[in-house]
Design a protein around this motif. Structure first.
Motif, short mmCIF file in Angstrom:
data_model
loop_
_atom_site.label_atom_id
_atom_site.label_comp_id
_atom_site.label_asym_id
_atom_site.label_seq_id
_atom_site.Cartn_x
_atom_site.Cartn_y
_atom_site.Cartn_z
N SER A 167 0.83 -1.21 0.00
CA SER A 167 0.00 0.00 0.00
C SER A 167 0.86 1.26 0.00
O SER A 167 0.44 2.31 0.48
N SER A 168 2.05 1.15 -0.56
CA SER A 168 2.99 2.26 -0.55
C SER A 168 2.76 3.17 -1.75
O SER A 168 1.86 2.97 -2.56
N SER A 169 3.61 4.16 -1.88
CA SER A 169 3.54 5.11 -2.97
C SER A 169 4.42 4.70 -4.15
O SER A 169 4.52 5.42 -5.14
N LEU A 170 5.06 3.55 -4.04
CA LEU A 170 5.94 3.06 -5.10
C LEU A 170 5.13 2.28 -6.13
O LEU A 170 4.44 1.32 -5.80
N VAL A 171 5.22 2.70 -7.40
CA VAL A 171 4.51 2.02 -8.48
C VAL A 171 5.45 1.90 -9.68
O VAL A 171 6.22 2.82 -9.98
N VAL A 172 5.41 0.75 -10.33
CA VAL A 172 6.25 0.47 -11.49
C VAL A 172 5.35 0.41 -12.73
O VAL A 172 4.31 -0.26 -12.72
N VAL A 173 5.76 1.10 -13.79
CA VAL A 173 4.93 1.22 -14.98
C VAL A 173 5.77 0.91 -16.22
O VAL A 173 6.92 1.35 -16.34
N VAL A 174 5.18 0.14 -17.16
CA VAL A 174 5.79 -0.11 -18.46
C VAL A 174 4.74 0.17 -19.52
O VAL A 174 3.60 -0.30 -19.43
N SER A 175 5.13 0.93 -20.54
CA SER A 175 4.19 1.34 -21.59
C SER A 175 4.52 0.65 -22.90
O SER A 175 5.69 0.34 -23.19
N GLN A 176 3.50 0.41 -23.71
CA GLN A 176 3.70 -0.20 -25.01
C GLN A 176 4.49 0.70 -25.95
O GLN A 176 5.10 0.23 -26.92
N SER A 177 4.51 1.99 -25.69
CA SER A 177 5.28 2.90 -26.52
C SER A 177 6.78 2.74 -26.30
O SER A 177 7.58 3.02 -27.19
N MET A 178 7.17 2.29 -25.10
CA MET A 178 8.58 2.02 -24.78
C MET A 178 8.63 0.72 -23.97
O MET A 178 8.87 0.74 -22.76
N PRO A 179 8.44 -0.42 -24.62
CA PRO A 179 8.30 -1.69 -23.90
C PRO A 179 9.59 -2.22 -23.28
O PRO A 179 9.54 -3.19 -22.52
N ARG A 180 10.73 -1.59 -23.58
CA ARG A 180 11.99 -2.03 -22.97
C ARG A 180 12.39 -1.19 -21.76
O ARG A 180 13.43 -1.42 -21.17
N ARG A 181 11.57 -0.21 -21.43
CA ARG A 181 11.92 0.68 -20.32
C ARG A 181 10.93 0.55 -19.17
O ARG A 181 9.72 0.56 -19.37
N MET A 182 11.47 0.43 -17.98
CA MET A 182 10.67 0.37 -16.75
C MET A 182 10.80 1.70 -16.02
O MET A 182 11.91 2.17 -15.76
N ASN A 183 9.67 2.30 -15.70
CA ASN A 183 9.66 3.55 -14.94
C ASN A 183 9.16 3.30 -13.53
O ASN A 183 8.13 2.65 -13.33
N VAL A 184 9.89 3.80 -12.56
CA VAL A 184 9.51 3.68 -11.15
C VAL A 184 9.09 5.05 -10.65
O VAL A 184 9.85 6.02 -10.74
N TYR A 185 7.84 5.14 -10.13
CA TYR A 185 7.28 6.42 -9.73
C TYR A 185 6.94 6.44 -8.24
O TYR A 185 6.65 5.41 -7.63
N HIS A 186 6.96 7.65 -7.68
CA HIS A 186 6.37 7.94 -6.39
C HIS A 186 5.06 8.66 -6.71
O HIS A 186 5.04 9.86 -6.96
N PHE A 187 3.95 7.89 -6.78
CA PHE A 187 2.74 8.46 -7.34
C PHE A 187 2.13 9.55 -6.46
O PHE A 187 1.45 10.45 -6.96
N LYS A 188 2.36 9.51 -5.14
CA LYS A 188 1.80 10.54 -4.27
C LYS A 188 2.49 11.88 -4.48
O LYS A 188 1.87 12.94 -4.37
N LYS A 189 3.79 11.84 -4.78
CA LYS A 189 4.52 13.07 -5.06
C LYS A 189 4.44 13.45 -6.54
O LYS A 189 4.77 14.59 -6.90
N GLY A 190 4.03 12.50 -7.37
CA GLY A 190 3.98 12.78 -8.81
C GLY A 190 5.34 12.89 -9.44
O GLY A 190 5.52 13.64 -10.41
N THR A 191 6.33 12.15 -8.90
CA THR A 191 7.69 12.24 -9.42
C THR A 191 8.17 10.87 -9.88
O THR A 191 7.75 9.83 -9.37
N GLU A 192 9.06 10.89 -10.86
CA GLU A 192 9.73 9.67 -11.29
C GLU A 192 10.96 9.45 -10.45
O GLU A 192 11.79 10.34 -10.28
N ILE A 193 11.10 8.26 -9.90
CA ILE A 193 12.26 7.93 -9.08
C ILE A 193 13.44 7.56 -9.96
O ILE A 193 14.55 8.06 -9.80
N CYS A 194 13.21 6.66 -10.90
CA CYS A 194 14.26 6.23 -11.81
C CYS A 194 13.62 5.47 -12.95
O CYS A 194 12.43 5.15 -12.92
N ASN A 195 14.41 5.16 -13.97
CA ASN A 195 13.96 4.27 -15.03
C ASN A 195 15.14 3.44 -15.52
O ASN A 195 16.28 3.87 -15.48
#
Length: 408
Positions: free
Chosen positions: A61-89
């Motif tokens: 139930s944390s603020s850490l979420v991992v997202v992968v999009s079909q537009s860039m299927p080789r890249r993983m984005n790690v977000y802090h969704f409560k802050k609205g910031t990208e942590i790393c990719n």
């Protein structure tokens, strides 16, 4: 759960590790829902910044979420969704097929390789190269601290399961689970049980971990082969549910049968069961095996068929009133010290932990024979040890919160 419940253009859906939250990827982004009541799903976050999301995973139930999009299927984005910031990719050598999380590890599965990151700082700990072809990205990661295990197919022709110790970074055992290739695998919450199903979709088996001994065998049906897409244990591992491309979700009860010498109340089903048991010794092994397999404890009928489903067994509240009453009772209880995320991930695992947990493994996170130098990760690692959040995520060096692209 129907597509209309979470919005149009559904691309993917996944429950978090304790089935308290549902994440869905859509054509326009992703949404997070709170799963606390049978009456409704409460949307707690929606993002429309990344379209065509086909992988979205939330850490508990944390603020850490991992997202992968079909537009860039080789890249993983790690977000802090409560802050609205990208942590790393991170970018990989091929398309990302699956991502699995627990409080110690972040696992990325490609078709022929698996990457294991330390979730405290996102450093690459181990790369499993030349794994059997796994076009569906089938893998499972247990959520237990002491039993942090990774399971993935050991063959692309038969149903072998490799169980890997994600703490000590070593292979534990290989389980010959099915004659056909695997279709679904999952761990119990304690990491001591592993359930599996093959592409035939008729038999579901449960094994003990780490021994790999068969504990239970359930038959979903005999009339037709189906594509089992999801398996899930209940929190206490007393029940197991299975969903497929049919309209039926099966729920099995994991209970040992009473010894043959124990007296049972006479009934027609008891009589028939004894008759089948006696007759099985005279029948071919395949037929007698079918007779000894347990059937579903309960079934749930969906309003649709022919689509991939995801299932979970969770403890829910029946209504808002029941939820409010439970919350009031909690308020009357004496307050307890809440353990921070940093303290949680710092809990030592049972058994010795190799030094590779603090940095690279011996293969240096090699990618197709190319050794990646350590200095590539030196410019600002990610810290997950701030005591004020769950999980607290900040950059160690500049504190800017801006992610930096990396390629393992």
């Amino acid at each position: 759960m129907e597509t209309g419940d979470v919005g149009p253009g559904l691309c993917c859906a996944s429950f978090n590790q304790d089935s308290t939250s549902l994440a869905v990827g859509t054509k326009t982004g992703y949404r997070l829902f709170s799963v606390t009541s049978v009456d409704k799903l409460d949307c707690i976050h929606e993002s429309i910044e990344t379209p065509d999301v086909y992988i979205v995973e939330r850490l508990f139930s944390s603020s850490l979420v991992v997202v992968v999009s079909q537009s860039m299927p080789r890249r993983m984005n790690v977000y802090h969704f409560k802050k609205g910031t990208e942590i790393c990719n991170y970018s990989y050598s091929n398309n990302i097929l699956a991502v699995r999380l627990n409080r110690q590890s972040l696992v990325v599965c490609l078709e022929e390789s698996i990457y294991i990151h330390n979730i405290k700082d996102m450093k690459l700990l181990k790369t499993l190269l030349n794994t059997p072809s796994n076009p569906s990205g089938l893998c499972a990661l247990s959520i237990s601290h002491s039993n942090s295990f990774l399971a993935y197919p050991g063959s692309d022709t038969i149903g072998e399961i490799i169980v890997y110790d994600a703490n000590n970074l070593s292979t534990m055992t290989m389980i010959p689970a099915h004659d056909s290739p695997l279709a679904a695998i999952t761990f119990s919450a304690s990491g001591t049980k592993l359930a599996s199903a093959s592409e035939r979709g008729t038999v579901i088996r449960v094994f003990s971990i780490p021994e790999g001994l068969r504990l239970f065998e359930f038959r979903r049906g005999m009339k037709r082969y189906v594509n089992i897409s999801s398996l899930s244990f209940s929190p206490d591992a007393q029940f197991l549910c299975a969903s497929s491309n049919t309209e039926t979700v099966h729920i099995f009860k994991l209970e040992q049968h009473s010894p043959s010498g124990e007296e049972q109340a006479p009934s027609w089903s008891t009589y028939v069961g004894k008759m089948f048991t006696a007759a099985s010794s005279y029948l071919p092994a395949q037929v007698s095996g079918m007779m000894s397999q347990d059937r579903a404890f309960a079934t749930v009928r969906l309003q649709m068929a022919g689509q991939k489903n995801v299932c979970a067994l969770a403890t829910l509240f029946g209504s808002d009133k029941e939820w409010e009453e439970t919350e009031k009772s909690k308020l009357m209880e004496p307050p307890q010290a809440c353990q921070s995320y940093a303290a949680t991930v710092a809990i030592p695992s049972s058994g010795p932990v190799t030094a590779t947990l603090t940095g690279y493994s011996e293969d240096g996170g090699a990618k197709k024979g190319e050794v990646i130098p350590e200095h590539e990760f030196a410019a600002g690692p990610v810290c997950l040890d701030d005591e004020t959040e769950f999980p607290p995520i900040n950059w160690c060096r500049d504190g800017s919160g801006r992610g930096k692209g990396r390629r393992p």
